[in-house]
Design a protein around this motif. Structure first.
Motif, short mmCIF file in Angstrom:
data_model
loop_
_atom_site.label_atom_id
_atom_site.label_comp_id
_atom_site.label_asym_id
_atom_site.label_seq_id
_atom_site.Cartn_x
_atom_site.Cartn_y
_atom_site.Cartn_z
N ASN A 156 0.82 -1.20 0.00
CA ASN A 156 0.00 0.00 0.00
C ASN A 156 0.86 1.26 0.00
OD1 ASN A 156 -2.10 -1.68 2.39
ND2 ASN A 156 -2.43 -1.57 0.18
N LEU A 157 1.89 1.28 0.84
CA LEU A 157 2.74 2.45 0.95
C LEU A 157 3.47 2.76 -0.36
CD1 LEU A 157 4.20 1.85 4.53
CD2 LEU A 157 2.39 3.45 3.87
N VAL A 158 3.91 1.71 -1.04
CA VAL A 158 4.57 1.91 -2.33
C VAL A 158 3.59 2.50 -3.34
CG1 VAL A 158 5.63 0.73 -4.31
CG2 VAL A 158 6.30 0.12 -1.97
N GLN A 159 2.37 1.99 -3.36
CA GLN A 159 1.35 2.53 -4.26
C GLN A 159 1.03 3.98 -3.92
OE1 GLN A 159 -1.90 -0.22 -3.93
NE2 GLN A 159 -0.83 -1.86 -5.02
N PHE A 160 0.96 4.31 -2.62
CA PHE A 160 0.73 5.69 -2.21
C PHE A 160 1.85 6.60 -2.72
CE2 PHE A 160 -1.71 4.32 1.90
CZ PHE A 160 -2.73 3.80 1.11
N GLU A 204 14.75 0.08 -4.69
CA GLU A 204 15.03 -0.81 -5.82
C GLU A 204 14.40 -0.31 -7.13
OE1 GLU A 204 13.40 -4.48 -4.57
OE2 GLU A 204 14.87 -4.84 -2.98
N SER A 205 13.30 0.42 -7.02
CA SER A 205 12.53 0.83 -8.21
C SER A 205 13.09 2.14 -8.77
CB SER A 205 11.05 0.98 -7.85
OG SER A 205 10.55 -0.22 -7.32
N THR A 206 14.22 2.06 -9.43
CA THR A 206 14.89 3.25 -9.95
C THR A 206 14.23 3.81 -11.20
OG1 THR A 206 16.40 1.81 -11.19
CG2 THR A 206 17.12 2.53 -9.01
N ASN A 207 13.27 3.07 -11.78
CA ASN A 207 12.61 3.54 -13.01
C ASN A 207 11.38 4.40 -12.72
OD1 ASN A 207 11.32 1.31 -11.91
ND2 ASN A 207 10.50 0.62 -13.87
N LEU A 208 11.07 4.64 -11.43
CA LEU A 208 9.90 5.45 -11.09
C LEU A 208 10.19 6.94 -11.25
CD1 LEU A 208 8.65 3.64 -7.85
CD2 LEU A 208 7.61 3.58 -10.12
N ALA A 209 9.16 7.71 -11.55
CA ALA A 209 9.29 9.15 -11.74
C ALA A 209 9.28 9.86 -10.39
CB ALA A 209 8.18 9.67 -12.64
N MET A 210 10.25 9.52 -9.56
CA MET A 210 10.40 10.12 -8.23
C MET A 210 11.82 9.90 -7.75
SD MET A 210 8.74 7.31 -5.59
CE MET A 210 7.22 7.02 -6.48
N THR A 211 12.20 10.63 -6.73
CA THR A 211 13.48 10.43 -6.06
C THR A 211 13.18 10.04 -4.63
OG1 THR A 211 14.54 12.12 -7.43
CG2 THR A 211 15.68 11.46 -5.42
N PHE A 212 13.39 8.77 -4.29
CA PHE A 212 13.11 8.32 -2.93
C PHE A 212 14.29 8.67 -2.03
CE2 PHE A 212 13.22 4.97 0.41
CZ PHE A 212 12.10 5.41 1.10
N GLU A 213 13.99 9.40 -0.94
CA GLU A 213 15.05 9.90 -0.07
C GLU A 213 14.96 9.36 1.35
OE1 GLU A 213 15.02 14.17 -0.38
OE2 GLU A 213 15.96 14.13 -2.37
N GLY A 214 14.30 8.20 1.53
CA GLY A 214 14.28 7.56 2.83
C GLY A 214 13.15 8.04 3.72
N ALA A 338 6.70 -3.63 -11.71
CA ALA A 338 6.24 -5.02 -11.75
C ALA A 338 5.63 -5.35 -10.40
CB ALA A 338 7.42 -5.94 -12.04
N THR A 339 4.29 -5.37 -10.33
CA THR A 339 3.61 -5.63 -9.07
C THR A 339 3.21 -7.09 -8.97
OG1 THR A 339 1.51 -4.99 -10.10
CG2 THR A 339 2.73 -3.29 -8.90
N GLU A 340 3.21 -7.58 -7.75
CA GLU A 340 2.77 -8.94 -7.50
C GLU A 340 1.25 -9.00 -7.53
OE1 GLU A 340 4.35 -9.90 -3.75
OE2 GLU A 340 6.44 -9.72 -4.37
N ALA A 341 0.70 -10.18 -7.59
CA ALA A 341 -0.76 -10.32 -7.57
C ALA A 341 -1.30 -9.72 -6.29
CB ALA A 341 -1.13 -11.80 -7.66
N ALA A 342 -2.37 -8.96 -6.41
CA ALA A 342 -2.95 -8.29 -5.25
C ALA A 342 -3.45 -9.30 -4.24
CB ALA A 342 -4.09 -7.38 -5.69
#
Length: 352
Positions: A156-160, A204-214, A338-342
Motif C-alpha cells: 500500500n505504501l509503495v502505491q501511495f 530498488e525501483s529506480t525507473n519510477l518518476a520520483m526520487t526516494f530519499e528515505g 512489476a507488481t505482485e498479484a494483489a
C-alpha cells in the motif's frame, strides 16, 4: 479542447449552498473553460446563482433535497447513495456526466460512496486521501494517506508513493519529486516492518518518476526539503490534526500577546504586514482540497468549515487535476512497476 464538467455537492459542508456556490463562482474566474453540475435543492441553488451570473451560464442543476449528515455513519449513508446530493454527484462521475466531484460533506461517507461507485484503478489496492500542505519551500507538499486506511502494508505504501509523486508533478512541475516515508527517525533501521519493506522496494525501483530519499520525522515535514510524505491513514490523520492545532495555537498566542498591553498593540501595528503573511500561510482555506486518489475518477474533499475562498481552492485543485490528467499519469507510472498479484483485502475500513 473540451474539458469534462465538475459536479459540485452544493448541499455539503457546514454552510451548504451559499458557500459552495460562491466558491465555485470564484474558481471559475481562473478556470472559465469548465462547466459545472450543481447537485442539490434547485430552489436554493437558483437563488444563490442570482449573485453569480458567470457561474449560472456555465452550470446545470440536478435537483436533490436529501443530504448526508455530518455525523452519519458511512454504512448508513451508502444506503442513500441514490437519493443524496453527495451520492448523485459521485454517480455523475461514474456515468461520465462529470469528470470529477467536489463535496464538503461527511468524509467517511464520501470515501465509502466513491470507492463503491468508482472502484480502485487497476494496480491499486486501496485509494488514499491526499492533500497539499504548506512548507517553507517554494511549493506545497503532498501528504498521503490522511485517514482513508487506518493501517497499511508495504505494498500500500509503495502505491501511495507512486500516486503522491504523480500528484506532486502536477503541483510542483518537478520531473522527479522528492519522496519520503513518515517515520519515528531517519535512520535506515528505524520503523515497522511495513516501512522497512516499503523503503527497500522504493530504493530498488529506480525507473519510477520520483526520487526516494528515505524517511522523514513529523517535525521536519514542513521544512521544504521534501515534496511527498507517505504514511498510513492513522498516523497521517494524527500528524495532520497536530499540525492544524499547532497553527491555531501560534495564531491564538500571537493574538493574545499583541493584545496584552498598549506597547504590544503598537508593536502589532508595526509588524502587521508580517503577521498578515503568517496568517495567510497558516489559513487552511488557502490549502483546501484533499483528493481521494487511486479511484477511476477524481473526487475532492473540501473542508466542511471552508469559506468561499476555501471552496474555490478545492474546485481549482479539481480543475487542475483534470487539466493535467492525474489518472492517466498514475496509470503510466504503475505500468513501470512489476507488481505482485494483489492479496485478498480485509473487510473495508471506514475513514477516520
Amino acid at each position: 479542447m473540451s474539458l469534462p464538467r465538475i459536479a459540485i455537492d452544493a448541499m455539503g459542508g457546514d454552510e451548504g449552498v451559499r458557500v459552495m456556490i460562491s466558491g465555485a463562482a470564484l474558481a471559475r474566474r481562473d478556470h472559465d473553460q469548465f462547466k459545472f453540475l450543481l447537485v442539490g435543492d434547485q430552489h436554493r441553488i437558483e437563488r444563490a446563482l442570482e449573485a453569480h451570473p458567470n457561474l449560472r451560464e456555465a452550470s446545470e442543476i440536478l435537483h436533490c433535497d436529501d443530504v448526508v449528515g455530518g455525523d452519519e455513519r458511512p454504512t448508513q449513508a451508502l444506503r442513500r447513495a441514490k437519493t443524496t446530493s453527495m451520492g448523485l454527484a459521485i454517480d455523475a462521475v461514474k456515468r461520465g456526466a462529470a469528470g470529477a466531484a467536489v463535496s464538503g460533506g461527511n468524509t467517511g461517507a464520501l470515501m465509502a460512496m466513491s470507492k463503491l461507485a468508482l472502484r480502485t484503478m487497476p494496480g491499486i489496492d486501496r485509494p488514499a486521501l491526499a492533500a497539499l500542505m504548506p512548507t517553507l519551500g517554494e511549493h506545497d507538499l503532498v501528504m498521503l494517506d490522511l485517514g482513508a486506511n487506518t493501517d497499511c502494508d508495504a505494498r500500500n505504501l509503495v502505491q501511495f508513493a507512486i500516486m503522491g509523486a504523480a500528484y506532486s508533478r502536477i503541483v510542483t512541475g518537478a520531473e522527479k519529486p522528492r519522496v519520503r516515508l513518515l517515520n519515528i527517525g531517519t535512520e535506515a533501521t528505524k520503523g515497522t516492518d511495513a516501512l522497512q519493506d516499503a523503503a527497500a522496494k522504493l530504493r530498488e525501483s529506480t525507473n519510477l518518476a520520483m526520487t526516494f530519499e528515505g524517511f522523514v520525522e513529523a517535525d521536519k515535514i514542513s521544512r521544504g526539503d521534501v515534496d511527498v510524505v507517505v504514511t498510513d491513514g492513522f498516523s497521517g490523520n494524527i500528524a495532520l490534526k497536530a499540525m492544524e492545532g499547532a497553527a491555531r495555537f501560534v495564531g491564538d498566542l500571537l493574538k493574545r500577546s499583541f493584545m496584552s498591553s498598549l506597547r504590544s498593540k503598537i508593536g502589532f501595528l508595526i509588524s502587521r504586514p508580517a503577521t498578515d503573511l503568517l496568517r495567510h500561510h497558516l489559513d487552511p482555506n488557502n490549502h483546501n482540497g484533499a483528493v481521494f486518489i487511486g479511484l477511476n475518477g477524481v473526487v475532492v474533499k473540501s473542508h466542511g468549515g471552508a469559506t468561499a475562498l476555501g471552496v474555490a481552492n478545492a474546485v481549482a485543485v479539481t480543475a487542475r487535476l483534470l487539466e493535467e490528467n492525474l489518472i492517466e499519469r498514475i496509470s503510466a507510472d504503475l505500468s513501470e512497476v512489476a507488481t505482485e498479484a494483489a492479496p485478498k483485502q480485509s473487510a473495508s475500513q471506514e475513514a477516520i
